[in-house]
Each structure stands twice: as structure tokens, then as C-alpha cells.
Design a protein around this motif. Structure first.
Motif, PDB file in Angstrom:
ATOM      1  N   GLY A 137       7.189  -8.282  -1.248  1.00  0.00           N
ATOM      2  CA  GLY A 137       7.512  -7.562  -2.465  1.00  0.00           C
ATOM      3  C   GLY A 137       6.334  -6.780  -3.023  1.00  0.00           C
ATOM      4  N   LEU A 138       6.654  -5.622  -3.561  1.00  0.00           N
ATOM      5  CA  LEU A 138       5.676  -4.835  -4.303  1.00  0.00           C
ATOM      6  C   LEU A 138       6.195  -4.756  -5.731  1.00  0.00           C
ATOM      7  CD1 LEU A 138       5.560  -3.735  -1.241  1.00  0.00           C
ATOM      8  CD2 LEU A 138       4.448  -1.738  -2.237  1.00  0.00           C
ATOM      9  N   GLU A 139       5.490  -5.339  -6.665  1.00  0.00           N
ATOM     10  CA  GLU A 139       5.987  -5.388  -8.044  1.00  0.00           C
ATOM     11  C   GLU A 139       5.810  -4.062  -8.771  1.00  0.00           C
ATOM     12  OE1 GLU A 139       5.577 -10.139  -9.085  1.00  0.00           O
ATOM     13  OE2 GLU A 139       4.171  -8.704  -9.960  1.00  0.00           O
ATOM     14  N   SER A 140       4.682  -3.404  -8.542  1.00  0.00           N
ATOM     15  CA  SER A 140       4.378  -2.136  -9.198  1.00  0.00           C
ATOM     16  C   SER A 140       3.628  -1.270  -8.183  1.00  0.00           C
ATOM     17  CB  SER A 140       3.525  -2.363 -10.443  1.00  0.00           C
ATOM     18  OG  SER A 140       3.224  -1.124 -11.073  1.00  0.00           O
ATOM     19  N   ALA A 141       4.371  -0.467  -7.448  1.00  0.00           N
ATOM     20  CA  ALA A 141       3.798   0.255  -6.320  1.00  0.00           C
ATOM     21  C   ALA A 141       2.720   1.246  -6.755  1.00  0.00           C
ATOM     22  CB  ALA A 141       4.899   0.985  -5.557  1.00  0.00           C
ATOM     23  N   ALA A 142       1.691   1.360  -5.908  1.00  0.00           N
ATOM     24  CA  ALA A 142       0.589   2.296  -6.138  1.00  0.00           C
ATOM     25  C   ALA A 142       0.419   3.174  -4.900  1.00  0.00           C
ATOM     26  CB  ALA A 142      -0.705   1.523  -6.395  1.00  0.00           C
ATOM     27  N   PRO A 143      -0.099   4.391  -5.065  1.00  0.00           N
ATOM     28  CA  PRO A 143      -0.293   5.269  -3.903  1.00  0.00           C
ATOM     29  C   PRO A 143      -1.111   4.622  -2.788  1.00  0.00           C
ATOM     30  CG  PRO A 143      -0.515   6.534  -5.918  1.00  0.00           C
ATOM     31  CD  PRO A 143      -0.394   5.086  -6.334  1.00  0.00           C
ATOM     32  N   SER A 144      -2.024   3.703  -3.135  1.00  0.00           N
ATOM     33  CA  SER A 144      -2.838   3.025  -2.118  1.00  0.00           C
ATOM     34  C   SER A 144      -2.012   2.106  -1.228  1.00  0.00           C
ATOM     35  CB  SER A 144      -3.946   2.204  -2.797  1.00  0.00           C
ATOM     36  OG  SER A 144      -3.381   1.222  -3.643  1.00  0.00           O
ATOM     37  N   GLN A 145      -0.773   1.857  -1.618  1.00  0.00           N
ATOM     38  CA  GLN A 145       0.107   1.017  -0.804  1.00  0.00           C
ATOM     39  C   GLN A 145       0.966   1.836   0.150  1.00  0.00           C
ATOM     40  OE1 GLN A 145       1.718  -1.179  -4.279  1.00  0.00           O
ATOM     41  NE2 GLN A 145       0.914  -3.018  -3.295  1.00  0.00           N
ATOM     42  N   THR A 146       0.750   3.130   0.190  1.00  0.00           N
ATOM     43  CA  THR A 146       1.372   3.971   1.214  1.00  0.00           C
ATOM     44  C   THR A 146       0.839   3.527   2.568  1.00  0.00           C
ATOM     45  OG1 THR A 146       1.664   5.877  -0.235  1.00  0.00           O
ATOM     46  CG2 THR A 146       1.534   6.309   2.140  1.00  0.00           C
ATOM     47  N   SER A 147       1.724   3.113   3.453  1.00  0.00           N
ATOM     48  CA  SER A 147       1.293   2.526   4.715  1.00  0.00           C
ATOM     49  C   SER A 147       2.512   2.272   5.598  1.00  0.00           C
ATOM     50  CB  SER A 147       0.557   1.205   4.449  1.00  0.00           C
ATOM     51  OG  SER A 147      -0.005   0.680   5.636  1.00  0.00           O
ATOM     52  N   VAL A 148       2.236   1.809   6.797  1.00  0.00           N
ATOM     53  CA  VAL A 148       3.286   1.282   7.662  1.00  0.00           C
ATOM     54  C   VAL A 148       3.141  -0.234   7.665  1.00  0.00           C
ATOM     55  CG1 VAL A 148       4.346   1.272   9.930  1.00  0.00           C
ATOM     56  CG2 VAL A 148       3.223   3.352   9.094  1.00  0.00           C
ATOM     57  N   TYR A 149       4.217  -0.916   7.338  1.00  0.00           N
ATOM     58  CA  TYR A 149       4.192  -2.369   7.225  1.00  0.00           C
ATOM     59  C   TYR A 149       4.892  -2.985   8.435  1.00  0.00           C
ATOM     60  CZ  TYR A 149       2.593  -1.640   2.509  1.00  0.00           C
ATOM     61  OH  TYR A 149       1.841  -1.258   1.413  1.00  0.00           O
ATOM     62  N   PHE A 150       4.222  -3.948   9.037  1.00  0.00           N
ATOM     63  CA  PHE A 150       4.776  -4.651  10.190  1.00  0.00           C
ATOM     64  C   PHE A 150       4.928  -6.131   9.878  1.00  0.00           C
ATOM     65  CE2 PHE A 150       5.011  -1.536  13.475  1.00  0.00           C
ATOM     66  CZ  PHE A 150       4.049  -0.591  13.170  1.00  0.00           C
ATOM     67  N   CYS A 151       6.097  -6.621  10.215  1.00  0.00           N
ATOM     68  CA  CYS A 151       6.334  -8.056  10.181  1.00  0.00           C
ATOM     69  C   CYS A 151       6.186  -8.584  11.602  1.00  0.00           C
ATOM     70  CB  CYS A 151       7.738  -8.340   9.656  1.00  0.00           C
ATOM     71  SG  CYS A 151       8.197 -10.075   9.645  1.00  0.00           S
ATOM     72  N   ALA A 152       5.717  -9.805  11.727  1.00  0.00           N
ATOM     73  CA  ALA A 152       5.568 -10.432  13.037  1.00  0.00           C
ATOM     74  C   ALA A 152       5.887 -11.913  12.921  1.00  0.00           C
ATOM     75  CB  ALA A 152       4.159 -10.231  13.588  1.00  0.00           C
ATOM     76  N   SER A 153       6.217 -12.507  14.053  1.00  0.00           N
ATOM     77  CA  SER A 153       6.443 -13.946  14.080  1.00  0.00           C
ATOM     78  C   SER A 153       5.822 -14.530  15.336  1.00  0.00           C
ATOM     79  CB  SER A 153       7.940 -14.265  14.042  1.00  0.00           C
ATOM     80  OG  SER A 153       8.576 -13.871  15.253  1.00  0.00           O
ATOM     81  N   SER A 154       5.571 -15.823  15.310  1.00  0.00           N
ATOM     82  CA  SER A 154       5.040 -16.494  16.491  1.00  0.00           C
ATOM     83  C   SER A 154       5.491 -17.941  16.502  1.00  0.00           C
ATOM     84  CB  SER A 154       3.514 -16.410  16.548  1.00  0.00           C
ATOM     85  OG  SER A 154       2.928 -17.165  15.521  1.00  0.00           O
ATOM     86  N   SER A 155       5.475 -18.512  17.700  1.00  0.00           N
ATOM     87  CA  SER A 155       5.892 -19.894  17.883  1.00  0.00           C
ATOM     88  C   SER A 155       4.776 -20.832  17.436  1.00  0.00           C
ATOM     89  CB  SER A 155       6.217 -20.145  19.352  1.00  0.00           C
ATOM     90  OG  SER A 155       6.340 -21.525  19.613  1.00  0.00           O
ATOM     91  N   SER A 156       5.139 -21.944  16.847  1.00  0.00           N
ATOM     92  CA  SER A 156       4.147 -22.941  16.442  1.00  0.00           C
ATOM     93  C   SER A 156       3.566 -23.662  17.644  1.00  0.00           C
ATOM     94  CB  SER A 156       4.767 -23.960  15.490  1.00  0.00           C
ATOM     95  OG  SER A 156       5.869 -24.603  16.111  1.00  0.00           O
ATOM     96  N   PHE A 157       4.213 -23.549  18.802  1.00  0.00           N
ATOM     97  CA  PHE A 157       3.710 -24.235  19.978  1.00  0.00           C
ATOM     98  C   PHE A 157       2.515 -23.525  20.576  1.00  0.00           C
ATOM     99  CE2 PHE A 157       6.717 -27.521  20.199  1.00  0.00           C
ATOM    100  CZ  PHE A 157       7.927 -27.011  19.774  1.00  0.00           C
TER     101      PHE A 157
END
Lengths: 115, 117
Positions: A77-97
Motif C-alpha cells: 500500500g501507498l498511503e500518500s503517493a509521492a513522485p519519488s515512488q514512480t517505479s516498477v514494483y515487483f512481487c516475488a515469492s520463494s519456498s521456505s525449504f
């Protein structure tokens, strides 16, 4: 075979607006992450989660909040967006093993522009 | 100073050339070293990983780690136009005295590679 799915893929916000990025994974992974990618900066970790109901700060957490209410979902979440938050956002996951072998599975990214 | 430094390029080579991509790092706690490949407007994909020092080969790709010099390399032999992408090095401390790193990776800036026919 969806893997990691991010929504939305594109978004334009005005300064001060709020929004939530959704990440969903279908691999039953324990660990999930949010990174941002900026030119010349590589990928930088914003927040991460090691299990349902847990979150922790990464390298650049300021201005962002996260929640992991369900194992398969990780919200940024971005509560109050700012120009510095212009970006490409990536989500990732990994196994706990095998968390330390670098086997992160990434989504295709969410491009956010803050005007 | 960044923990991981990578020459952003861009690097342009002819098809069939040998490509050398490199990263240096400053954190001696890093034990796991990865190379990710990222095609345009896609997420990164793991290409190779190595643990500690040494070499690892996978087809046309060879990863080298020299912990004494804090230097890692990726070599691509007989490069193809389909190899055109951004290559990101990444590192992790692994299990250490402070606890598990939970798979948290520190990335280099990425090198943009173009292989032209």
C-alpha cells in the motif's frame, strides 16, 4: 500455471493519492517480497513476509505498508503517493525449504507513475 | 558505496561472441551468488546460482565466484540474439550468526546486453 500474479499492471496516480498493489502466488510459498526497480538502482527490497500474518521492513520501506492476511496474497500500500515512488514494483515469492539459494519467483511487475 | 556494483553497460556484441558480465561486492557475509535474466517488461528469472567460491556451468553459461576478490562473473558462450536481456547479479548472506536471511537478496544494478545478428 500462473505462478506470481500482480495487479494492476499499470497505474497513474496524483501526488497524495493512495493505492494498493496486489500480489498473488499459487505455489504455496511461505516467503513473499516486494521490490522496486529504478534505472541505475537495480532491485531494492521494500518489505517482505516470512509467513501469513507476518511482515518485516526491507531496505527502502518508508512510504509503504504491507499486509499478509492470507498465505497466497501480499499487499503493498501507498498511503500518500509521492513522485519519488514512480517505479516498477515487483512481487516475488520463494519456498521456505530453500530460501537462501536465490530461487525467487517474480511477477511481471506493476508500473506506477505518480504525477 | 553500494554493497553490490555492476556495470550497467549497455553491452552490444555480435552473435556468436563470448560475453563476460561482472559484479563486485563489499559484504564478506555473502555466500550465495545468483544471476538473474530479465527480458524487457518482464520479471527477473533465475539463471544460475552458486554457493561460495568456484565455477558452475550450465550449457552455454558459466558462473564464477572468487570470494577472495569479492568478484563474480557470468560468461555466455556462442551468444544468441535470444540472450538479449538485462542480467542482474544478486547475493545473499544465507544462514548466518544473525539468523536466516529469508531469501532476501541484494541486487546489482543490472547490465543491458544486446546480441545482434
Amino acid at each position: 500455471n500462473a505462478g506470481v500474479t500482480q495487479t494492476p499492471k499499470f497505474r497513474v496516480l496524483k501526488t497524495g493519492q493512495s493505492m494498493t498493489l496486489l500480489c498473488a502466488q499459487d505455489m504455496n510459498h511461505e516467503y513473499m517480497y516486494w521490490y522496486r526497480q529504478d534505472p541505475g538502482m537495480g532491485l531494492r527490497l521494500i518489505h517482505y513476509s516470512v509467513g501469513e500474518g507476518t511482515t518485516a521492513k526491507g531496505e527502502v520501506p518508508d512510504g509503504y505498508n504491507v499486509s499478509r492476511l492470507k498465505k497466497q496474497n501480499f499487499l503493498l500500500g501507498l498511503e500518500s503517493a509521492a513522485p519519488s515512488q514512480t517505479s516498477v514494483y515487483f512481487c516475488a515469492s520463494s519456498s521456505s525449504f530453500r530460501p537462501n539459494t536465490g530461487e525467487l519467483f517474480f511477477g511481471e511487475g506493476s508500473r506506477l507513475t505518480v504525477l | 558505496q553500494k554493497e553490490v556494483e555492476q556495470d550497467p553497460g549497455p553491452l552490444s556484441v555480435p552473435e556468436g561472441a563470448i560475453v563476460s558480465l561482472n559484479c563486485t561486492y563489499s559484504n564478506s557475509a555473502f555466500q550465495y551468488f545468483m544471476w538473474y535474466r530479465q527480458y524487457s517488461r518482464k520479471g527477473p528469472e533465475l539463471l544460475m546460482y552458486t554457493y561460495s567460491s568456484g565455477n558452475k556451468e550450465d550449457g552455454r553459461f558459466t558462473a564464477q565466484v572468487d570470494k577472495s576478490s569479492k568478484y563474480i562473473s557470468l560468461f555466455i558462450r556462442d551468444s544468441q540474439p535470444s540472450d538479449s536481456a538485462t542480467y542482474l547479479c544478486a547475493m545473499s548472506g544465507g544462514l548466518n550468526a544473525g539468523g536466516t536471511s529469508y531469501g532476501k537478496l541484494t541486487f546489482g544494478q543490472g547490465t543491458i546486453l544486446t546480441v545482434h545478428p
